[in-house]
Design an enzyme around this catalytic site. Structure first.
Site, PDB file in Angstrom:
ATOM      1  N   SER A  96       0.845  -1.202   0.000  1.00 32.38           N
ATOM      2  CA  SER A  96       0.000   0.000   0.000  1.00 32.38           C
ATOM      3  C   SER A  96       0.877   1.248   0.000  1.00 32.38           C
ATOM      4  O   SER A  96       2.023   1.210   0.476  1.00 32.38           O
ATOM      5  CB  SER A  96      -0.859   0.009   1.269  1.00 32.38           C
ATOM      6  OG  SER A  96      -1.532   1.232   1.419  1.00 32.38           O
TER       7      SER A  96
ATOM      8  N   TYR B  27      -1.634  -1.242  10.343  1.00 29.85           N
ATOM      9  CA  TYR B  27      -1.830  -1.366   8.891  1.00 29.85           C
ATOM     10  C   TYR B  27      -0.577  -0.911   8.135  1.00 29.85           C
ATOM     11  O   TYR B  27      -0.055  -1.645   7.285  1.00 29.85           O
ATOM     12  CB  TYR B  27      -3.049  -0.546   8.455  1.00 29.85           C
ATOM     13  CG  TYR B  27      -3.377  -0.740   6.996  1.00 29.85           C
ATOM     14  CD1 TYR B  27      -4.014  -1.907   6.563  1.00 29.85           C
ATOM     15  CD2 TYR B  27      -3.035   0.212   6.044  1.00 29.85           C
ATOM     16  CE1 TYR B  27      -4.305  -2.108   5.219  1.00 29.85           C
ATOM     17  CE2 TYR B  27      -3.322   0.017   4.700  1.00 29.85           C
ATOM     18  CZ  TYR B  27      -3.963  -1.137   4.294  1.00 29.85           C
ATOM     19  OH  TYR B  27      -4.246  -1.339   2.958  1.00 29.85           O
TER      20      TYR B  27
HETATM   21  N1  LIG Z   1      -8.701  -0.419  -1.499  1.00 24.41           N
HETATM   22  C1  LIG Z   1      -7.633   0.319  -1.232  1.00 24.41           C
HETATM   23  O1  LIG Z   1      -7.688   1.579  -1.244  1.00 24.41           O
HETATM   24  C2  LIG Z   1      -6.326  -0.333  -0.921  1.00 24.41           C
HETATM   25  C3  LIG Z   1      -5.169   0.472  -0.926  1.00 24.41           C
HETATM   26  C4  LIG Z   1      -3.961  -0.124  -0.640  1.00 24.41           C
HETATM   27  C5  LIG Z   1      -3.873  -1.479  -0.403  1.00 24.41           C
HETATM   28  N2  LIG Z   1      -5.006  -2.242  -0.405  1.00 24.41           N
HETATM   29  C6  LIG Z   1      -4.867  -3.673  -0.127  1.00 24.41           C
HETATM   30  O2  LIG Z   1      -5.498  -4.411  -1.138  1.00 24.41           O
HETATM   31  C7  LIG Z   1      -5.884  -5.686  -0.624  1.00 24.41           C
HETATM   32  C8  LIG Z   1      -7.315  -5.979  -1.030  1.00 24.41           C
HETATM   33  O3  LIG Z   1      -8.171  -5.071  -0.337  1.00 24.41           O
HETATM   34  P1  LIG Z   1      -9.499  -4.484  -0.987  1.00 24.41           P
HETATM   35  O4  LIG Z   1      -9.313  -3.038  -1.095  1.00 24.41           O
HETATM   36  O5  LIG Z   1      -9.900  -5.259  -2.160  1.00 24.41           O
HETATM   37  O6  LIG Z   1     -10.497  -4.704   0.255  1.00 24.41           O
HETATM   38  P2  LIG Z   1     -11.787  -5.632   0.424  1.00 24.41           P
HETATM   39  O7  LIG Z   1     -12.740  -5.388  -0.674  1.00 24.41           O
HETATM   40  O8  LIG Z   1     -12.220  -5.432   1.833  1.00 24.41           O
HETATM   41  O9  LIG Z   1     -11.204  -7.115   0.256  1.00 24.41           O
HETATM   42  C9  LIG Z   1     -10.444  -7.756   1.226  1.00 24.41           C
HETATM   43  C10 LIG Z   1     -10.416  -9.237   0.894  1.00 24.41           C
HETATM   44  O10 LIG Z   1      -9.577  -9.907   1.845  1.00 24.41           O
HETATM   45  C11 LIG Z   1     -10.256 -11.049   2.307  1.00 24.41           C
HETATM   46  N3  LIG Z   1      -9.804 -11.365   3.653  1.00 24.41           N
HETATM   47  C12 LIG Z   1      -9.742 -10.562   4.740  1.00 24.41           C
HETATM   48  N4  LIG Z   1      -9.297 -11.231   5.798  1.00 24.41           N
HETATM   49  C13 LIG Z   1      -9.061 -12.506   5.379  1.00 24.41           C
HETATM   50  C14 LIG Z   1      -8.582 -13.669   6.003  1.00 24.41           C
HETATM   51  N5  LIG Z   1      -8.253 -13.702   7.316  1.00 24.41           N
HETATM   52  N6  LIG Z   1      -8.446 -14.797   5.269  1.00 24.41           N
HETATM   53  C15 LIG Z   1      -8.772 -14.791   3.958  1.00 24.41           C
HETATM   54  N7  LIG Z   1      -9.230 -13.726   3.294  1.00 24.41           N
HETATM   55  C16 LIG Z   1      -9.379 -12.590   4.006  1.00 24.41           C
HETATM   56  C17 LIG Z   1     -11.745 -10.708   2.232  1.00 24.41           C
HETATM   57  O11 LIG Z   1     -12.499 -11.882   2.024  1.00 24.41           O
HETATM   58  P3  LIG Z   1     -13.395 -12.626   3.128  1.00 24.41           P
HETATM   59  O12 LIG Z   1     -13.926 -11.585   4.062  1.00 24.41           O
HETATM   60  O13 LIG Z   1     -14.438 -13.320   2.328  1.00 24.41           O
HETATM   61  O14 LIG Z   1     -12.437 -13.593   3.783  1.00 24.41           O
HETATM   62  C18 LIG Z   1     -11.781  -9.882   0.961  1.00 24.41           C
HETATM   63  O15 LIG Z   1     -11.951 -10.696  -0.158  1.00 24.41           O
HETATM   64  C19 LIG Z   1      -5.651  -5.610   0.896  1.00 24.41           C
HETATM   65  O16 LIG Z   1      -4.447  -6.252   1.225  1.00 24.41           O
HETATM   66  C20 LIG Z   1      -5.548  -4.118   1.160  1.00 24.41           C
HETATM   67  O17 LIG Z   1      -4.795  -3.830   2.300  1.00 24.41           O
HETATM   68  C21 LIG Z   1      -6.223  -1.702  -0.670  1.00 24.41           C
END
Ligand SMILES: NC(=O)c1ccc[n+]([C@@H]2O[C@H](COP(=O)([O-])OP(=O)(O)OC[C@H]3O[C@@H](n4cnc5c(N)ncnc54)[C@H](OP(=O)(O)O)[C@@H]3O)[C@@H](O)[C@H]2O)c1
Length: 252
Positions: free
Chosen positions: A137, A150
């Site tokens: 991130s 985080y």
């Molecule tokens: N969106 C942003 O602005 C942003 C920016 C920088 C980095 N990121 C990173 O991108 C990645 C994806 O995030 P996103 O933005 O797509 O958020 P999201 O829509 O909340 O997706 C998070 C995913 O992680 C899964 N997850 C969470 N805890 C888990 C666990 N213990 N075991 C297995 N799966 C788990 C959730 O699935 P279940 O709940 O079904 O398990 C969900 O599919 C993350 O690592 C986040 O930190 C996002």
């Protein structure tokens, strides 16, 4: 047919990556805790020309990660790309008197990445090819108030990849760290939603390209390079004042 395993494929960036790879005709391992949603994503993948396999997985469970990796390599006939995307946000619970909240973030976002990726490395080493991907991130370049866990988790996985990269190069295994800024997914809550956001679909299309090209560390979208550069240059006191104004309250 190429094979990719994605954690956190039930939502946001992980789901968008699965659909982007489906359009390219990949075999896709879809993993997350919410299996019912994964089956819906699998159907969308099939409609787009991909071959999905669904595995219920909590990335905090190292043994289960290993067995899912082995099962996927059997089902798909190998592995080309493993993407440790699953992650959680949330605040540290700084005044709760308990380490529960921060530890849950650290466990999922750091150990979840090593649990996911390490089982694939012996196969990639043997075949002399493959790509390991972590979703770090922009927060790994700047401490956010109440979000020490985080930011730290995202630096940690970037650092692990920086350490692995030169060693893995010997076996032509790529180690790609992707550092997104705000992308419109359910993880972005509270005041953070005021900031401009890219769509998960646009982000995923771009990430598929940079994984293919074998980038080392990829910051997305490009204006965040300027922000990171400014943060490095300004005095710490000014940064702290500014960031407290922007993120003055915990985001739950
Ligand atoms: N969106 C942003 O602005 C942003 C920016 C920088 C980095 N990121 C990173 O991108 C990645 C994806 O995030 P996103 O933005 O797509 O958020 P999201 O829509 O909340 O997706 C998070 C995913 O992680 C899964 N997850 C969470 N805890 C888990 C666990 N213990 N075991 C297995 N799966 C788990 C959730 O699935 P279940 O709940 O079904 O398990 C969900 O599919 C993350 O690592 C986040 O930190 C996002």
């Amino acid at each position: 047919m190429k094979k990719v395993l994605i954690t956190g494929a039930s939502s946001g960036i992980g789901k968008a990556l699965a659909l982007a790879y489906a359009k390219k005709g990949f075999t896709i391992g879809l993993t997350a805790r919410r299996e019912d949603i994964l089956h819906e994503v699998a159907q969308e993948c099939k409609n787009l020309g991909g071959t999905p396999f669904v595995y219920k997985l909590d990335v905090q469970d190292a043994e289960k990660c290993k067995s899912v990796a082995e099962q996927f390599m059997k089902d798909a006939g190998g592995i080309d790309i493993a993407i440790a995307n699953a992650g959680i946000g949330g605040d540290d619970g700084l005044y709760t008197g308990s380490s529960e909240q921060i530890n849950s973030i650290l466990n999922t976002n750091i150990l979840g990445v090593t649990n996911t990726l390490m089982p694939f490395i012996p196969n990639m080493k043997e075949q002399h090819s493959g790509a390991l991907v972590c979703i770090s991130s922009v927060a790994s370049f700047m401490p956010l108030p109440y979000h020490g866990g985080y930011s730290a988790s995202k630096i940690a996985i970037r650092m692990i990849f920086d350490s692995w990269r030169p060693t893995l190069q010997k076996y032509t295994i790529k180690a790609v760290s992707i550092c997104p800024g705000f992308v419109d997914t359910p993880i972005v809550k509270g005041p953070a939603r005021r900031f401009p956001m890219k769509s998960a679909e646009d982000a995923a299309e771009r990430f598929v390209k940079v994984i293919d090209l074998g980038y080392s560390t990829y910051i997305y979208p490009w204006p965040y390079h300027i922000l990171i550069w400014i943060v490095r240059l300004i005095p710490e006191r000014f940064y702290n004042w500014l960031i407290k104004k922007m993120f003055g309250k915990p985001i739950t």
